[in-house]
Design a protein around this motif. Structure first.
Motif, short mmCIF file in Angstrom:
data_model
loop_
_atom_site.label_atom_id
_atom_site.label_comp_id
_atom_site.label_asym_id
_atom_site.label_seq_id
_atom_site.Cartn_x
_atom_site.Cartn_y
_atom_site.Cartn_z
N SER A 3 0.84 -1.20 0.00
CA SER A 3 0.00 0.00 0.00
C SER A 3 0.87 1.25 0.00
N THR A 6 1.82 1.80 -3.56
CA THR A 6 0.67 2.28 -4.33
C THR A 6 0.47 3.77 -4.07
N VAL A 30 0.48 3.05 -13.21
CA VAL A 30 -0.83 3.10 -12.56
C VAL A 30 -1.95 2.61 -13.46
N ARG A 164 9.66 -2.01 -7.93
CA ARG A 164 8.77 -2.72 -8.86
C ARG A 164 9.62 -3.21 -10.01
#
Length: 174
Positions: A3, A6, A30, A164
């Protein structure tokens, strides 16, 4: 993706709003499209962070005694977030070229001769502090962009984190 990561992506897109290159480049992060690039977090000490943000330092380097990221974990096109030691993320850049070295006397000579100026590493102390390294990753950077500070909690001592990867492993349906 956590989270926190994100939330970071949303903050990052807001920070680059109005910059045509970064707005379009970061959209896959995104969206439902798998980005062709990885997202990295690099921790920077002064004066090197400001050398990058000021455009003086055009090659970033990481030296280590073991095969740690970014060694063979970074590729051209990847995005590097620039985080102050014990501080916020204050910039980002794109990696355009990458060189990996298993260090020996010849590779040390090559790195010093070819990259000292781009690394802003004319001071002998720079080289002395890295003399025990066995591996090096050098990355040419471009599209350096300072951004409003983004808080990112990182509690370990790693100087480089792959947030990522470029591609996630696909699962086969059998």
């Amino acid at each position: 993706m956590t989270s926190q990561n994100t939330s970071l992506l949303g903050d990052l897109l807001a920070a680059v709003q109005g910059d045509p290159f970064w707005e379009s480049y970061l959209v896959p992060l995104v969206s439902d499209v798998q980005p062709a690039f990885a997202l990295h977090l690099g921790i920077f000490v002064e004066p090197y962070l400001h050398y990058i943000l000021d455009g003086l330092k055009t090659v970033e380097s990481r030296f280590s005694t073991r095969r740690l990221a970014p060694y063979h974990h970074v590729e051209p096109g990847d995005v590097l977030l620039l985080k102050q030691t014990s501080g916020p993320i204050v910039g980002l850049c794109q990696i355009t070229h990458v060189w990996f070295y298993q260090l020996d006397p010849q590779s040390w000579q090559t790195i010093r001769a070819s990259f000292a100026q781009a690394l802003c590493a004319q001071d002998p102390e720079f080289w002395a502090a890295r003399a025990h390294a066995s591996f090096a990753t050098l990355m040419r950077i471009q599209h350096v962009q300072a951004i409003p500070p983004i808080t990112y909690q990182k509690r370990d001592r790693r100087g480089w984190v792959v947030l990522r990867p470029a591609t996630e492993q696909l699962e086969l349906s059998l």
